[in-house]
Design a protein around this motif. Structure first.
Motif, PDB file in Angstrom:
ATOM      1  N   VAL A 197       0.836  -1.205   0.000  1.00 26.29           N
ATOM      2  CA  VAL A 197       0.000   0.000   0.000  1.00 26.29           C
ATOM      3  C   VAL A 197       0.869   1.254   0.000  1.00 26.29           C
ATOM      4  CG1 VAL A 197      -1.634   1.335   1.395  1.00 26.29           C
ATOM      5  CG2 VAL A 197      -2.012  -1.097   1.036  1.00 26.29           C
ATOM      6  N   VAL A 198       1.952   1.252   0.780  1.00 28.44           N
ATOM      7  CA  VAL A 198       2.866   2.400   0.795  1.00 28.44           C
ATOM      8  C   VAL A 198       3.473   2.619  -0.584  1.00 28.44           C
ATOM      9  CG1 VAL A 198       5.053   3.262   1.722  1.00 28.44           C
ATOM     10  CG2 VAL A 198       3.394   2.175   3.246  1.00 28.44           C
ATOM     11  N   PHE A 199       3.890   1.544  -1.222  1.00 28.08           N
ATOM     12  CA  PHE A 199       4.492   1.667  -2.557  1.00 28.08           C
ATOM     13  C   PHE A 199       3.468   2.144  -3.585  1.00 28.08           C
ATOM     14  CE2 PHE A 199       5.265  -0.353  -6.706  1.00 28.08           C
ATOM     15  CZ  PHE A 199       6.475   0.241  -7.032  1.00 28.08           C
ATOM     16  N   LEU A 200       2.271   1.559  -3.568  1.00 27.41           N
ATOM     17  CA  LEU A 200       1.247   1.918  -4.551  1.00 27.41           C
ATOM     18  C   LEU A 200       0.751   3.345  -4.347  1.00 27.41           C
ATOM     19  CD1 LEU A 200      -0.835  -1.385  -4.643  1.00 27.41           C
ATOM     20  CD2 LEU A 200       0.649  -0.510  -6.444  1.00 27.41           C
ATOM     21  N   GLY A 201       0.763   3.813  -3.089  1.00 25.55           N
ATOM     22  CA  GLY A 201       0.287   5.168  -2.830  1.00 25.55           C
ATOM     23  C   GLY A 201       1.116   6.234  -3.502  1.00 25.55           C
ATOM     24  N   ILE A 202       2.364   5.935  -3.834  1.00 29.87           N
ATOM     25  CA  ILE A 202       3.236   6.909  -4.507  1.00 29.87           C
ATOM     26  C   ILE A 202       2.833   7.100  -5.965  1.00 29.87           C
ATOM     27  CG2 ILE A 202       5.645   7.420  -5.092  1.00 29.87           C
ATOM     28  CD1 ILE A 202       6.481   5.694  -2.737  1.00 29.87           C
ATOM     29  N   ILE A 203       2.227   6.083  -6.570  1.00 34.78           N
ATOM     30  CA  ILE A 203       1.860   6.147  -7.985  1.00 34.78           C
ATOM     31  C   ILE A 203       0.669   7.087  -8.161  1.00 34.78           C
ATOM     32  CG2 ILE A 203       1.129   4.798  -9.984  1.00 34.78           C
ATOM     33  CD1 ILE A 203       2.405   2.359  -8.673  1.00 34.78           C
ATOM     34  N   PRO A 204       0.758   8.102  -9.018  1.00 27.37           N
ATOM     35  CA  PRO A 204      -0.367   9.027  -9.202  1.00 27.37           C
ATOM     36  C   PRO A 204      -1.585   8.327  -9.811  1.00 27.37           C
ATOM     37  CG  PRO A 204       1.681   9.931 -10.109  1.00 27.37           C
ATOM     38  CD  PRO A 204       1.939   8.486  -9.816  1.00 27.37           C
ATOM     39  N   ILE A 205      -2.754   8.763  -9.416  1.00 28.33           N
ATOM     40  CA  ILE A 205      -4.058   8.395  -9.943  1.00 28.33           C
ATOM     41  C   ILE A 205      -4.373   6.918  -9.724  1.00 28.33           C
ATOM     42  CG2 ILE A 205      -5.559   8.334 -11.974  1.00 28.33           C
ATOM     43  CD1 ILE A 205      -4.065  10.708 -13.088  1.00 28.33           C
ATOM     44  N   LEU A 206      -3.639   6.029 -10.381  1.00 27.54           N
ATOM     45  CA  LEU A 206      -3.956   4.611 -10.320  1.00 27.54           C
ATOM     46  C   LEU A 206      -3.540   3.989  -8.993  1.00 27.54           C
ATOM     47  CD1 LEU A 206      -5.204   2.385 -12.052  1.00 27.54           C
ATOM     48  CD2 LEU A 206      -2.919   1.851 -12.910  1.00 27.54           C
ATOM     49  N   GLY A 207      -2.514   4.544  -8.340  1.00 22.12           N
ATOM     50  CA  GLY A 207      -1.992   3.965  -7.117  1.00 22.12           C
ATOM     51  C   GLY A 207      -3.007   3.830  -5.993  1.00 22.12           C
ATOM     52  N   PRO A 208      -3.714   4.924  -5.608  1.00 19.61           N
ATOM     53  CA  PRO A 208      -4.707   4.799  -4.536  1.00 19.61           C
ATOM     54  C   PRO A 208      -5.825   3.817  -4.854  1.00 19.61           C
ATOM     55  CG  PRO A 208      -4.132   7.095  -4.881  1.00 19.61           C
ATOM     56  CD  PRO A 208      -3.484   6.322  -5.990  1.00 19.61           C
ATOM     57  N   LEU A 209      -6.209   3.720  -6.120  1.00 19.91           N
ATOM     58  CA  LEU A 209      -7.242   2.745  -6.501  1.00 19.91           C
ATOM     59  C   LEU A 209      -6.766   1.322  -6.233  1.00 19.91           C
ATOM     60  CD1 LEU A 209      -8.550   4.215  -9.883  1.00 19.91           C
ATOM     61  CD2 LEU A 209      -9.815   4.046  -7.742  1.00 19.91           C
ATOM     62  N   LEU A 210      -5.548   1.021  -6.660  1.00 23.73           N
ATOM     63  CA  LEU A 210      -5.008  -0.320  -6.457  1.00 23.73           C
ATOM     64  C   LEU A 210      -4.747  -0.586  -4.975  1.00 23.73           C
ATOM     65  CD1 LEU A 210      -2.481  -0.480  -9.446  1.00 23.73           C
ATOM     66  CD2 LEU A 210      -4.763  -1.499  -9.318  1.00 23.73           C
ATOM     67  N   ALA A 211      -4.241   0.414  -4.262  1.00 26.33           N
ATOM     68  CA  ALA A 211      -3.923   0.233  -2.845  1.00 26.33           C
ATOM     69  C   ALA A 211      -5.174  -0.067  -2.033  1.00 26.33           C
ATOM     70  CB  ALA A 211      -3.222   1.473  -2.301  1.00 26.33           C
ATOM     71  N   SER A 212      -6.236   0.716  -2.232  1.00 26.44           N
ATOM     72  CA  SER A 212      -7.467   0.497  -1.470  1.00 26.44           C
ATOM     73  C   SER A 212      -8.107  -0.835  -1.823  1.00 26.44           C
ATOM     74  CB  SER A 212      -8.456   1.638  -1.726  1.00 26.44           C
ATOM     75  OG  SER A 212      -8.792   1.724  -3.100  1.00 26.44           O
ATOM     76  N   SER A 213      -8.048  -1.237  -3.089  1.00 29.23           N
ATOM     77  CA  SER A 213      -8.614  -2.531  -3.493  1.00 29.23           C
ATOM     78  C   SER A 213      -7.813  -3.684  -2.906  1.00 29.23           C
ATOM     79  CB  SER A 213      -8.641  -2.639  -5.020  1.00 29.23           C
ATOM     80  OG  SER A 213      -9.458  -1.635  -5.592  1.00 29.23           O
ATOM     81  N   LEU A 214      -6.472  -3.513  -2.827  1.00 36.30           N
ATOM     82  CA  LEU A 214      -5.627  -4.577  -2.301  1.00 36.30           C
ATOM     83  C   LEU A 214      -5.889  -4.831  -0.827  1.00 36.30           C
ATOM     84  CD1 LEU A 214      -3.200  -6.544  -2.461  1.00 36.30           C
ATOM     85  CD2 LEU A 214      -1.727  -4.584  -1.943  1.00 36.30           C
ATOM     86  N   TYR A 215      -5.793  -3.785  -0.007  1.00 37.07           N
ATOM     87  CA  TYR A 215      -5.938  -4.040   1.424  1.00 37.07           C
ATOM     88  C   TYR A 215      -7.378  -4.358   1.811  1.00 37.07           C
ATOM     89  CZ  TYR A 215      -7.807   0.574   2.980  1.00 37.07           C
ATOM     90  OH  TYR A 215      -8.584   1.679   3.221  1.00 37.07           O
ATOM     91  N   LYS A 216      -8.338  -3.916   1.002  1.00 36.07           N
ATOM     92  CA  LYS A 216      -9.730  -4.309   1.256  1.00 36.07           C
ATOM     93  C   LYS A 216      -9.896  -5.814   1.081  1.00 36.07           C
ATOM     94  CE  LYS A 216     -14.460  -3.611  -0.407  1.00 36.07           C
ATOM     95  NZ  LYS A 216     -14.676  -5.013  -0.818  1.00 36.07           N
ATOM     96  N   ARG A 217      -9.282  -6.379   0.048  1.00 34.07           N
ATOM     97  CA  ARG A 217      -9.431  -7.806  -0.205  1.00 34.07           C
ATOM     98  C   ARG A 217      -8.651  -8.655   0.790  1.00 34.07           C
ATOM     99  NH1 ARG A 217      -9.544 -12.484  -0.414  1.00 34.07           N
ATOM    100  NH2 ARG A 217     -11.304 -11.898   0.877  1.00 34.07           N
ATOM    101  N   THR A 218      -7.446  -8.223   1.138  1.00 32.93           N
ATOM    102  CA  THR A 218      -6.588  -9.065   1.969  1.00 32.93           C
ATOM    103  C   THR A 218      -6.858  -8.918   3.461  1.00 32.93           C
ATOM    104  OG1 THR A 218      -4.854  -7.374   1.948  1.00 32.93           O
ATOM    105  CG2 THR A 218      -4.756  -9.081   0.247  1.00 32.93           C
ATOM    106  N   LEU A 219      -7.227  -7.700   3.923  1.00 34.12           N
ATOM    107  CA  LEU A 219      -7.347  -7.458   5.357  1.00 34.12           C
ATOM    108  C   LEU A 219      -8.758  -7.131   5.826  1.00 34.12           C
ATOM    109  CD1 LEU A 219      -4.156  -5.275   5.986  1.00 34.12           C
ATOM    110  CD2 LEU A 219      -4.424  -7.742   6.287  1.00 34.12           C
ATOM    111  N   ILE A 220      -9.576  -6.515   4.995  1.00 30.74           N
ATOM    112  CA  ILE A 220     -10.889  -6.054   5.439  1.00 30.74           C
ATOM    113  C   ILE A 220     -11.981  -7.072   5.135  1.00 30.74           C
ATOM    114  CG2 ILE A 220     -12.560  -4.180   5.350  1.00 30.74           C
ATOM    115  CD1 ILE A 220      -9.780  -3.472   6.475  1.00 30.74           C
TER     116      ILE A 220
END
Length: 284
Positions: A197-220
């Motif tokens: 999530v930290v790494f993906l958050g650095i990527i503009p625009i697409l990063g937050p989308l991928l980060a939120s989808s990733l941790y939602k699936r794995t942890l939430i």
């Protein structure tokens, strides 16, 4: 020869077009005054500030468009995998009952599935990868994390712990020890998910989308699939709204997504464990 179409006319009407026209009008005439390092530095302070404003104005629209396209693609993938799994159901070698390939046992006679299939990232049976004998305990927790019966792989319909598998009659949890094993299984994902999530958050625009989808699936999702979020806690609803809002705000994902990842994980985990403390295992 036809003159080129002014670049500022590609912009939508309003402040963004006015800013584009003003910026283009300030550009140097390259034929008379070729761009040199000093002229480039002279215009850089204006250009970067205008680019920043344009980026901030366009960011929410681009994110919404990408989210719609991504959501449509995910919906198509879910339906494809679901239909493929249903078509490839197997027959129990002992009693002939039709069962899901990912199930570990027959829902009717309890005979073990000799070749249970692993789950893909959407929670549906893979056609070729077989779960090894040493990985069957872990496979039970993987089935639970996608709200499937740990015993026969049947999908569970209700977002609650107070239910039994419609196929084999097994309860979601089998005792306090099963709660601890499941919680430990999910907790092992925490740090690699946080790093991603930290790494993906650095990527503009697409990063937050991928980060939120990733941790939602794995942890939430492993916890929220057994809860009705909008009825459980106002804090959970607030965090749910923050997750979607942070996608639309530029530069928020760099710091906001990692913090939100850990916060949501701990809130959902505590709510899940609190519910299991009131869970009557003896009645199941």
């Amino acid at each position: 020869m036809r003159e080129p179409y002014p670049i500022q006319q590609w912009l939508p009407a309003g402040p963004l077009r006015d800013m584009g026209e003003r910026y283009v009008s300030q550009l140097p005439d390259v034929e008379q005054n070729p761009i040199r390092p000093e002229s480039l530095m002279h215009h850089s302070d204006h250009s970067w500030s205008e680019y920043l404003v344009a980026y901030s104005l366009l960011y929410p629209g681009v994110v919404i468009l990408l989210a719609i396209l991504g959501g449509a693609g995910m919906w198509a993938m879910f339906h494809f995998c679901k239909r493929r799994e249903y078509r490839h159901r197997i027959v129990c070698p002992e009693c002939g009952t039709v069962m899901y390939p990912c199930g570990l046992h027959c829902p009717k006679c309890g005979a073990p599935n000799p070749f249970p299939r692993a789950l893909n990232w959407l929670g549906y049976s893979r056609l070729r990868k077989v779960v090894p004998e040493s990985g069957r305990i872990r496979h039970e927790e993987a089935l639970r994390s996608f709200r499937r019966c740990f015993y026969c792989g049947e999908p569970l319909k209700e977002p609650t712990l107070l239910q039994k598998c419609p196929a084999c009659g097994k309860a979601v949890l089998q005792g306090e020890r099963s709660v601890d094993i499941y919680d430990t299984y999910i907790s092992r994902r925490t740090w690699w998910t946080f790093g991603a999530v930290v790494f993906l958050g650095i990527i503009p625009i697409l990063g937050p989308l991928l980060a939120s989808s990733l941790y939602k699936r794995t942890l939430i999702d492993p916890y929220s699939l057994y809860m009705t979020v909008f009825r459980e806690s106002f804090l959970m609803v607030f965090l749910f709204l923050c997750r979607h809002l942070f996608r639309l705000l530029p530069f928020i994902g760099i710091i906001g997504m990692p913090i939100l990842c850990l916060t949501e994980y701990h809130v959902y985990r505590r709510m899940f464990l609190w519910k299991t403390e009131k869970y009557e295992f003896g009645e199941n």
